[in-house]
Design an enzyme around this catalytic site. Structure first.
Site, short mmCIF file in Angstrom:
data_model
loop_
_atom_site.label_atom_id
_atom_site.label_comp_id
_atom_site.label_asym_id
_atom_site.label_seq_id
_atom_site.Cartn_x
_atom_site.Cartn_y
_atom_site.Cartn_z
N ARG A 1 0.86 -1.35 -0.29
CA ARG A 1 0.07 0.10 0.15
C ARG A 1 0.72 1.29 0.11
O ARG A 1 0.61 2.20 0.65
CB ARG A 1 -0.95 0.14 1.20
CG ARG A 1 -1.94 -1.34 1.33
CD ARG A 1 -2.93 -1.34 0.13
NE ARG A 1 -4.02 -0.45 0.28
CZ ARG A 1 -5.03 -0.68 0.92
NH1 ARG A 1 -5.22 -2.05 1.47
NH2 ARG A 1 -6.04 0.06 1.09
N ARG B 1 -2.64 7.43 1.18
CA ARG B 1 -3.09 8.37 1.71
C ARG B 1 -1.85 9.03 2.63
O ARG B 1 -2.14 10.04 3.10
CB ARG B 1 -4.39 8.19 2.59
CG ARG B 1 -5.55 7.88 1.54
CD ARG B 1 -6.62 7.30 2.18
NE ARG B 1 -6.06 5.88 2.60
CZ ARG B 1 -7.02 4.92 3.13
NH1 ARG B 1 -8.41 5.23 3.40
NH2 ARG B 1 -6.53 3.81 3.37
N ARG C 1 -6.21 12.67 -5.34
CA ARG C 1 -7.32 12.15 -4.84
C ARG C 1 -8.40 13.24 -4.44
O ARG C 1 -9.48 12.71 -4.74
CB ARG C 1 -6.97 11.35 -3.47
CG ARG C 1 -7.97 10.48 -2.68
CD ARG C 1 -8.46 9.56 -3.39
NE ARG C 1 -9.41 8.64 -2.47
CZ ARG C 1 -10.74 9.12 -2.57
NH1 ARG C 1 -11.06 10.21 -3.35
NH2 ARG C 1 -11.55 8.48 -1.54
N ASP D 1 -6.93 -1.76 -7.36
CA ASP D 1 -7.40 -2.57 -6.05
C ASP D 1 -7.82 -4.03 -6.24
O ASP D 1 -8.24 -4.40 -7.61
CB ASP D 1 -8.60 -1.83 -5.69
CG ASP D 1 -9.00 -2.08 -4.12
OD1 ASP D 1 -8.47 -1.56 -3.33
OD2 ASP D 1 -9.84 -3.11 -3.94
N TYR E 1 -15.23 -10.51 0.27
CA TYR E 1 -15.79 -9.11 0.19
C TYR E 1 -17.25 -9.44 -0.75
O TYR E 1 -17.99 -8.68 -0.48
CB TYR E 1 -14.85 -8.16 -0.56
CG TYR E 1 -13.81 -7.41 0.22
CD1 TYR E 1 -14.18 -6.54 1.13
CD2 TYR E 1 -12.45 -8.03 0.52
CE1 TYR E 1 -13.20 -6.11 2.17
CE2 TYR E 1 -11.61 -7.74 1.10
CZ TYR E 1 -12.08 -6.75 2.11
OH TYR E 1 -10.94 -6.02 2.82
O1 CP3 Z 1 -0.07 -1.19 -2.65
C1 CP3 Z 1 -0.26 -0.38 -3.43
O2 CP3 Z 1 0.04 0.82 -3.17
C2 CP3 Z 1 -1.15 -0.45 -4.67
C3 CP3 Z 1 -2.40 -0.16 -4.56
C4 CP3 Z 1 -3.59 -0.97 -3.66
C5 CP3 Z 1 -4.53 -0.61 -3.10
N1 CP3 Z 1 -5.24 -1.67 -2.53
C6 CP3 Z 1 -5.06 0.93 -3.10
C7 CP3 Z 1 -6.11 1.37 -2.28
C8 CP3 Z 1 -3.25 -2.40 -3.24
C9 CP3 Z 1 -2.29 -3.51 -3.54
C10 CP3 Z 1 -4.71 -2.82 -2.68
C11 CP3 Z 1 -4.90 -4.21 -2.10
C12 CP3 Z 1 -6.08 -4.29 -1.33
N2 CP3 Z 1 -7.44 -3.72 -1.45
C13 CP3 Z 1 -6.33 -5.18 -0.38
C14 CP3 Z 1 -5.11 -6.18 0.10
C15 CP3 Z 1 -4.22 -5.53 0.91
C16 CP3 Z 1 -4.56 -5.38 2.30
O3 CP3 Z 1 -4.48 -3.93 2.79
O4 CP3 Z 1 -4.97 -6.20 3.00
C17 CP3 Z 1 -7.51 -5.12 0.21
C18 CP3 Z 1 -8.08 -5.97 1.42
C19 CP3 Z 1 -8.38 -4.26 -0.47
C20 CP3 Z 1 -9.78 -3.72 -0.55
C21 CP3 Z 1 -9.74 -2.34 -0.01
N3 CP3 Z 1 -9.56 -1.25 -0.88
C22 CP3 Z 1 -10.09 -1.81 1.11
C23 CP3 Z 1 -10.53 -2.67 2.44
C24 CP3 Z 1 -10.29 -0.56 1.09
C25 CP3 Z 1 -10.68 0.49 2.23
C26 CP3 Z 1 -9.78 0.78 3.45
C27 CP3 Z 1 -8.56 1.55 3.07
O5 CP3 Z 1 -7.55 1.38 3.20
O6 CP3 Z 1 -9.05 2.55 2.54
C28 CP3 Z 1 -9.77 -0.01 0.08
C29 CP3 Z 1 -9.34 1.37 -0.78
C30 CP3 Z 1 -8.05 1.55 -1.39
N4 CP3 Z 1 -7.28 0.81 -1.88
C31 CP3 Z 1 -7.25 2.83 -0.84
C32 CP3 Z 1 -5.98 2.78 -1.61
C33 CP3 Z 1 -4.99 3.74 -1.95
C34 CP3 Z 1 -7.71 3.99 -0.34
C35 CP3 Z 1 -8.55 4.72 -1.22
C36 CP3 Z 1 -8.63 6.26 -0.98
O7 CP3 Z 1 -7.88 7.02 -1.36
O8 CP3 Z 1 -9.71 6.55 -0.26
#
Ligand code: CP3
Length: 358
Positions: free
Chosen positions: A36, A40, A49, A85, A162
């Site tokens: 990740r 943010r 964003r 994502d 999910y």
């Molecule tokens: O690693 C990276 O920088 C690449 C981008 C990436 C995102 N999500 C961007 C994201 C990757 C590899 C993921 C994977 C992901 N997405 C997972 C597996 C990794 C982990 O953390 O367990 C999961 C479970 C998700 C599903 C998901 N996406 C959730 C539960 C959420 C909300 C929680 C949160 O962290 O906000 C997201 C949103 C998300 N995915 C954001 C980002 C940068 C935040 C979005 C925003 O800017 O509001």
């Protein structure tokens, strides 16, 4: 030692430390990136964003490329991971998902039974997920070989979680209820997902991914016995199909340390270890069959830099002498992480790891 490895090599990469580590080859220092890492905690991410919602960013290759490059430019990681994502896959299968601040992803119509599974659309990756492939191609060009590019997908069990829960859940009780009442249906769903995920990863490799990672973030919600029935075989199916490319595969099965011995035998090159697990135990379980990635507690980045250095050294004391190890967090970086600390982590790993390598 901030200058990575050699000059250009047969991968066309100026810094191929990650690739070499994935292949189990010795490296002059430990490669480091963070799950990740495009997110943010970076003001530069927040700025992009502020103008686009999260899915729009994923769907706009220029924006996805811009934020994918940010951690490479700003904190100096040894790999880029494509901004996307894991939930783009169910979305491509026809399930509408939206992301809400403070709530996370929400599906309009979660899977409740056979009807919704039947209604899932077949996925031609180039048609439905072409925007991810375009983002990879564009990022690859922009990187110009500076560091490897990581593609990724969710593991079937985690994506299915999910799709059935409809949103993040502390217990995963709906999908686990399905496991106990209609295991046949759950298997049907997992099987569908494993085909789409394999196609998707193969297409990402075609589009330029140098490494791919499978995120089974919710592996730890299954009992150890169930993990071996409802997750492991599907991970193996995907690894079997993707392996023909020769591109390294990293498996992150969070909190599934109970099955590291089995996981080290499915053909993936790397296992990513969560922060709640002991690296020494992981090392003993995998017996050199795979390379380990991890596993600093993301919260270590919230403390002072002196203590961060001690935590990094503790990880390196366990792993640094191994011919190969990939430094990473044991889960995603937290949004409230100070950027200075993220940068310090990368610098500390680069500095400290040199003395562990011959
Ligand atoms: O690693 C990276 O920088 C690449 C981008 C990436 C995102 N999500 C961007 C994201 C990757 C590899 C993921 C994977 C992901 N997405 C997972 C597996 C990794 C982990 O953390 O367990 C999961 C479970 C998700 C599903 C998901 N996406 C959730 C539960 C959420 C909300 C929680 C949160 O962290 O906000 C997201 C949103 C998300 N995915 C954001 C980002 C940068 C935040 C979005 C925003 O800017 O509001």
């Amino acid at each position: 030692m901030n200058q990575p490895s050699v000059s250009m090599n047969d991968t066309g990469l100026k810094n191929d430390l990650l690739i070499r580590a994935c292949q189990g080859q010795p490296t002059p220092r430990t490669p480091v990136w963070m799950m990740r890492q495009a997110g943010r905690y970076l003001p530069e991410y927040q700025a992009v964003r502020a103008k686009a919602d999260f899915l729009a960013m994923c769907r706009t290759p220029e924006l996805a490329t811009e934020v994918t490059l940010q951690p490479v430019d700003i904190i100096g990681v040894d790999a880029a991971i494509i901004f996307s994502d894991i939930l783009v896959v169910p979305e491509a299968m026809g399930m509408k998902v939206t992301f809400h601040d403070g709530v996370g992803p929400v599906f309009d119509h979660p899977i409740d039974g056979p009807r919704e599974i039947q209604a899932l659309e077949p996925v031609v990756v180039e048609e439905k997920l072409g925007y991810v492939l375009e983002a990879l191609e564009m990022t690859k060009r922009a990187l110009d070989g500076r560091v490897p590019l990581i593609g990724f997908a969710g593991a079937p069990w985690t994506i299915a979680g999910y799709m059935v829960e409809g949103r993040s859940s502390k217990t995963f009780a709906k999908v686990k209820a399905m496991r106990y009442t209609r295991p046949d249906l759950l298997h049907q769903l997992l099987d569908r997902l494993s085909h789409v995920v394999s196609d998707f990863l193969l297409a990402q490799i075609d589009a330029g991914a140098d490494v791919v990672q499978l995120f089974d973030s919710w592996a730890g919600m299954l009992t150890p016995d169930d993990f071996r029935v409802f997750s492991l075989p599907y991970l193996k199916k995907i690894v079997d199909r993707v392996s023909v490319t020769g591109v390294p595969i990293i498996v992150f099965a969070r909190n599934a340390g109970h099955s590291f011995t089995e996981l080290s035998q499915i053909g993936a090159q790397v296992l990513s270890v969560s922060w709640s697990e002991e690296l020494a135990a992981a090392k003993a379980a995998v017996q050199g069959r795979v390379v380990l990635q991890g596993n600093l507690d993301p919260c270590a980045l919230l403390g002072p830099i002196d203590s961060l250095r001690q935590e990094v050294i503790a990880v390196l004391d366990c792993m640094g002498h191994n011919p190969s190890h990939i430094f990473n967090l044991g889960h995603g970086i937290l949004p409230n992480t100070p950027v200075d600390h993220a940068r310090a982590l990368i610098d500390i790993v680069k500095e400290e790891s040199v003395r562990y390598h011959g």
